[in-house]
Design a protein around this motif. Structure first.
Motif, PDB file in Angstrom:
ATOM      1  N   MET A   1      -5.616   5.201   3.373  1.00 46.22           N
ATOM      2  CA  MET A   1      -4.667   4.098   3.458  1.00 46.22           C
ATOM      3  C   MET A   1      -5.095   2.991   2.503  1.00 46.22           C
ATOM      4  O   MET A   1      -6.273   2.657   2.396  1.00 46.22           O
ATOM      5  N   SER A   2      -4.134   2.394   1.795  1.00 49.17           N
ATOM      6  CA  SER A   2      -4.453   1.371   0.817  1.00 49.17           C
ATOM      7  C   SER A   2      -4.855   0.073   1.506  1.00 49.17           C
ATOM      8  O   SER A   2      -4.468  -0.202   2.639  1.00 49.17           O
ATOM      9  N   THR A   3      -5.642  -0.729   0.808  1.00 51.35           N
ATOM     10  CA  THR A   3      -6.059  -2.021   1.337  1.00 51.35           C
ATOM     11  C   THR A   3      -4.876  -2.982   1.304  1.00 51.35           C
ATOM     12  O   THR A   3      -4.198  -3.092   0.280  1.00 51.35           O
ATOM     13  N   PRO A   4      -4.595  -3.668   2.399  1.00 56.00           N
ATOM     14  CA  PRO A   4      -3.432  -4.565   2.415  1.00 56.00           C
ATOM     15  C   PRO A   4      -3.603  -5.743   1.468  1.00 56.00           C
ATOM     16  O   PRO A   4      -4.725  -6.179   1.173  1.00 56.00           O
ATOM     17  N   ARG A   5      -2.495  -6.233   0.967  1.00 58.89           N
ATOM     18  CA  ARG A   5      -2.510  -7.437   0.137  1.00 58.89           C
ATOM     19  C   ARG A   5      -2.588  -8.661   1.050  1.00 58.89           C
ATOM     20  O   ARG A   5      -1.855  -8.764   2.040  1.00 58.89           O
ATOM     21  N   ILE A   6      -3.453  -9.602   0.699  1.00 66.86           N
ATOM     22  CA  ILE A   6      -3.701 -10.774   1.538  1.00 66.86           C
ATOM     23  C   ILE A   6      -3.435 -12.045   0.745  1.00 66.86           C
ATOM     24  O   ILE A   6      -3.867 -12.170  -0.399  1.00 66.86           O
ATOM     25  N   MET A   7      -2.724 -12.977   1.373  1.00 60.15           N
ATOM     26  CA  MET A   7      -2.547 -14.318   0.836  1.00 60.15           C
ATOM     27  C   MET A   7      -3.143 -15.307   1.826  1.00 60.15           C
ATOM     28  O   MET A   7      -2.867 -15.243   3.018  1.00 60.15           O
ATOM     29  N   LEU A   8      -3.983 -16.212   1.325  1.00 56.28           N
ATOM     30  CA  LEU A   8      -4.573 -17.253   2.164  1.00 56.28           C
ATOM     31  C   LEU A   8      -3.919 -18.589   1.844  1.00 56.28           C
ATOM     32  O   LEU A   8      -3.747 -18.938   0.670  1.00 56.28           O
ATOM     33  N   VAL A   9      -3.565 -19.330   2.883  1.00 59.47           N
ATOM     34  CA  VAL A   9      -2.956 -20.649   2.721  1.00 59.47           C
ATOM     35  C   VAL A   9      -3.920 -21.673   3.313  1.00 59.47           C
ATOM     36  O   VAL A   9      -4.074 -21.765   4.533  1.00 59.47           O
ATOM     37  N   HIS A  10      -4.586 -22.418   2.422  1.00 61.88           N
ATOM     38  CA  HIS A  10      -5.585 -23.389   2.854  1.00 61.88           C
ATOM     39  C   HIS A  10      -5.161 -24.802   2.490  1.00 61.88           C
ATOM     40  O   HIS A  10      -4.383 -25.019   1.551  1.00 61.88           O
ATOM     41  N   ALA A  11      -5.713 -25.770   3.229  1.00 61.73           N
ATOM     42  CA  ALA A  11      -5.356 -27.167   3.029  1.00 61.73           C
ATOM     43  C   ALA A  11      -6.173 -27.813   1.922  1.00 61.73           C
ATOM     44  O   ALA A  11      -5.632 -28.540   1.078  1.00 61.73           O
ATOM     45  N   HIS A  12      -7.502 -27.595   1.912  1.00 62.68           N
ATOM     46  CA  HIS A  12      -8.395 -28.305   0.999  1.00 62.68           C
ATOM     47  C   HIS A  12      -9.367 -27.339   0.330  1.00 62.68           C
ATOM     48  O   HIS A  12      -9.808 -26.372   0.952  1.00 62.68           O
ATOM     49  N   PRO A  13      -9.743 -27.626  -0.922  1.00 65.55           N
ATOM     50  CA  PRO A  13     -10.850 -26.885  -1.512  1.00 65.55           C
ATOM     51  C   PRO A  13     -12.099 -27.044  -0.640  1.00 65.55           C
ATOM     52  O   PRO A  13     -12.425 -28.147  -0.212  1.00 65.55           O
ATOM     53  N   ASP A  14     -12.759 -25.998  -0.373  1.00 63.55           N
ATOM     54  CA  ASP A  14     -13.924 -25.721   0.474  1.00 63.55           C
ATOM     55  C   ASP A  14     -13.517 -24.955   1.723  1.00 63.55           C
ATOM     56  O   ASP A  14     -14.289 -24.179   2.249  1.00 63.55           O
ATOM     57  N   ASP A  15     -12.256 -25.155   2.210  1.00 61.48           N
ATOM     58  CA  ASP A  15     -11.813 -24.406   3.391  1.00 61.48           C
ATOM     59  C   ASP A  15     -11.799 -22.903   3.135  1.00 61.48           C
ATOM     60  O   ASP A  15     -12.104 -22.111   4.023  1.00 61.48           O
ATOM     61  N   GLU A  16     -11.421 -22.533   1.903  1.00 63.35           N
ATOM     62  CA  GLU A  16     -11.350 -21.100   1.595  1.00 63.35           C
ATOM     63  C   GLU A  16     -12.707 -20.440   1.734  1.00 63.35           C
ATOM     64  O   GLU A  16     -12.809 -19.283   2.181  1.00 63.35           O
ATOM     65  N   SER A  17     -13.773 -21.156   1.375  1.00 62.76           N
ATOM     66  CA  SER A  17     -15.126 -20.597   1.457  1.00 62.76           C
ATOM     67  C   SER A  17     -15.687 -20.694   2.865  1.00 62.76           C
ATOM     68  O   SER A  17     -16.296 -19.735   3.367  1.00 62.76           O
ATOM     69  N   LEU A  18     -15.490 -21.835   3.504  1.00 67.33           N
ATOM     70  CA  LEU A  18     -16.077 -22.063   4.820  1.00 67.33           C
ATOM     71  C   LEU A  18     -15.483 -21.148   5.876  1.00 67.33           C
ATOM     72  O   LEU A  18     -16.204 -20.516   6.655  1.00 67.33           O
ATOM     73  N   TRP A  19     -14.173 -21.070   5.935  1.00 66.74           N
ATOM     74  CA  TRP A  19     -13.511 -20.345   7.024  1.00 66.74           C
ATOM     75  C   TRP A  19     -13.193 -18.895   6.692  1.00 66.74           C
ATOM     76  O   TRP A  19     -13.070 -18.067   7.597  1.00 66.74           O
ATOM     77  N   THR A  20     -13.040 -18.579   5.395  1.00 67.77           N
ATOM     78  CA  THR A  20     -12.599 -17.225   5.020  1.00 67.77           C
ATOM     79  C   THR A  20     -13.370 -16.661   3.831  1.00 67.77           C
ATOM     80  O   THR A  20     -12.938 -15.678   3.234  1.00 67.77           O
ATOM     81  N   GLY A  21     -14.508 -17.251   3.491  1.00 64.31           N
ATOM     82  CA  GLY A  21     -15.258 -16.756   2.341  1.00 64.31           C
ATOM     83  C   GLY A  21     -15.703 -15.319   2.486  1.00 64.31           C
ATOM     84  O   GLY A  21     -15.680 -14.540   1.528  1.00 64.31           O
ATOM     85  N   GLY A  22     -16.105 -14.944   3.696  1.00 66.12           N
ATOM     86  CA  GLY A  22     -16.504 -13.556   3.929  1.00 66.12           C
ATOM     87  C   GLY A  22     -15.336 -12.601   3.801  1.00 66.12           C
ATOM     88  O   GLY A  22     -15.465 -11.511   3.235  1.00 66.12           O
ATOM     89  N   LEU A  23     -14.190 -12.988   4.339  1.00 65.65           N
ATOM     90  CA  LEU A  23     -12.989 -12.164   4.221  1.00 65.65           C
ATOM     91  C   LEU A  23     -12.614 -11.966   2.760  1.00 65.65           C
ATOM     92  O   LEU A  23     -12.270 -10.851   2.335  1.00 65.65           O
ATOM     93  N   ILE A  24     -12.686 -13.048   1.976  1.00 62.43           N
ATOM     94  CA  ILE A  24     -12.345 -12.948   0.553  1.00 62.43           C
ATOM     95  C   ILE A  24     -13.300 -11.992  -0.158  1.00 62.43           C
ATOM     96  O   ILE A  24     -12.871 -11.086  -0.883  1.00 62.43           O
ATOM     97  N   ALA A  25     -14.610 -12.187   0.033  1.00 66.25           N
ATOM     98  CA  ALA A  25     -15.592 -11.324  -0.633  1.00 66.25           C
ATOM     99  C   ALA A  25     -15.424  -9.871  -0.204  1.00 66.25           C
ATOM    100  O   ALA A  25     -15.545  -8.951  -1.027  1.00 66.25           O
ATOM    101  N   ARG A  26     -15.152  -9.661   1.072  1.00 65.41           N
ATOM    102  CA  ARG A  26     -14.934  -8.299   1.586  1.00 65.41           C
ATOM    103  C   ARG A  26     -13.696  -7.675   0.938  1.00 65.41           C
ATOM    104  O   ARG A  26     -13.720  -6.489   0.546  1.00 65.41           O
ATOM    105  N   GLN A  27     -12.621  -8.444   0.843  1.00 63.54           N
ATOM    106  CA  GLN A  27     -11.396  -7.924   0.240  1.00 63.54           C
ATOM    107  C   GLN A  27     -11.622  -7.510  -1.207  1.00 63.54           C
ATOM    108  O   GLN A  27     -11.144  -6.448  -1.646  1.00 63.54           O
ATOM    109  N   ILE A  28     -12.357  -8.313  -1.943  1.00 64.79           N
ATOM    110  CA  ILE A  28     -12.663  -7.966  -3.331  1.00 64.79           C
ATOM    111  C   ILE A  28     -13.519  -6.705  -3.394  1.00 64.79           C
ATOM    112  O   ILE A  28     -13.297  -5.806  -4.212  1.00 64.79           O
ATOM    113  N   ALA A  29     -14.504  -6.595  -2.494  1.00 61.64           N
ATOM    114  CA  ALA A  29     -15.374  -5.418  -2.470  1.00 61.64           C
ATOM    115  C   ALA A  29     -14.588  -4.147  -2.165  1.00 61.64           C
ATOM    116  O   ALA A  29     -14.937  -3.063  -2.641  1.00 61.64           O
ATOM    117  N   LEU A  30     -13.529  -4.282  -1.372  1.00 63.39           N
ATOM    118  CA  LEU A  30     -12.692  -3.134  -1.034  1.00 63.39           C
ATOM    119  C   LEU A  30     -11.671  -2.808  -2.118  1.00 63.39           C
ATOM    120  O   LEU A  30     -10.919  -1.840  -1.996  1.00 63.39           O
TER     121      LEU A  30
END
Length: 250
Positions: A1-30
């Motif tokens: 099964m293909s990896t789903p496409r993900i869009m993140l909607v964040h309010a401020h720079p740093d939120d993407e890393s603090l709250w979802t940085g692991g998810l982002i890195a994992r998605q790239i690794a996959l």
């Protein structure tokens, strides 16, 4: 099964890393597609440049989508633009739904309804993401935009009750008992173990030098003893709302 496409909607720079940085890195690794929408801070501002550095640490080299509204407390974040919370909500929905239709994500990720800890910009981003997902799937809305697109699932970043119990005294010392109970673990749709990507996540957070230089929750977190810091960063918690039967796992 293909990896789903993900869009993140964040309010401020740093939120993407603090709250979802692991998810982002994992998605790239996959090998999956990921797009980052940032609601506040304009192109060329210091925190925009820090955002680019942080995303590069996580493996993302595509430009983030900047809606370009002003941070509630920092008008210079987007000179001449309205604050995110004061701008036309309909205009914001139309803009974000256009990006959803263009990029066609399977999953939209944002904050929970309380904005994790009550920040008005986070709450606005939550409402915006929910409304735009509905609007993007409605063919009779914004007909001049790309064809309608149905997001399959929404994931809402949150803090679980067990994490609050472990870390609230250090990270939120001004809160009174009961102000911030955390999300009951049994209601979570996903507790994502991102310990494999903590180093990348830490480097991404450290890219946000402006935020770390002032008294902030992020700075307090990064100054915790490593064991506590890694406890906070090693698991990312989400509520889940499926918009189609079966939704989409990530």
């Amino acid at each position: 099964m293909s990896t789903p496409r993900i869009m993140l909607v964040h309010a401020h720079p740093d939120d993407e890393s603090l709250w979802t940085g692991g998810l982002i890195a994992r998605q790239i690794a996959l090998g999956g597609d990921i797009s980052v929408v940032m609601c506040t801070w304009a192109s060329g501002t210091p925190r925009h440049r820090e955002l680019l550095d942080a995303l590069a640490e996580l493996g993302v080299h595509d430009e983030p989508i900047l809606l370009g509204y002003a941070d509630l407390k920092v008008p210079e974040s987007a000179p001449g633009r309205q604050r995110l919370t004061a701008a036309s909500f309909d205009q914001e929905v139309a803009e974000l739904s256009g990006h959803i239709r263009r990029l066609r994500p399977d999953v939209l990720v944002t904050y929970d309804a309380y904005g994790i800890y009550g920040h008005p910009d986070h709450i606005r981003a939550h409402r915006l993401a929910c409304a735009a997902a509905d609007a993007a799937a409605t063919p009779t809305l914004y007909r001049e935009s790309a064809p309608a697109w149905q997001v399959r699932s929404l994931y809402f970043a949150t803090i679980s009750d067990w994490m609050v119990a472990e870390l609230a005294d250090e990270l939120f010392p001004r809160l009174q008992p009961g102000d911030f109970p955390g999300t009951p673990a049994h209601t979570l749709g996903l507790q994502l173990d991102v310990s494999q990507w903590i180093t990348r996540k830490v480097h991404a957070i450290e890219s946000h030098k402006t935020e770390l230089a002032r008294p902030s929750t992020v700075a307090s977190l990064m100054n915790l003893p490593r064991t506590q810091r890694d406890l906070a960063l090693g698991t990312e918690c989400f509520l889940r709302r499926d918009l189609v039967p079966g939704g989409c796992d990530i």
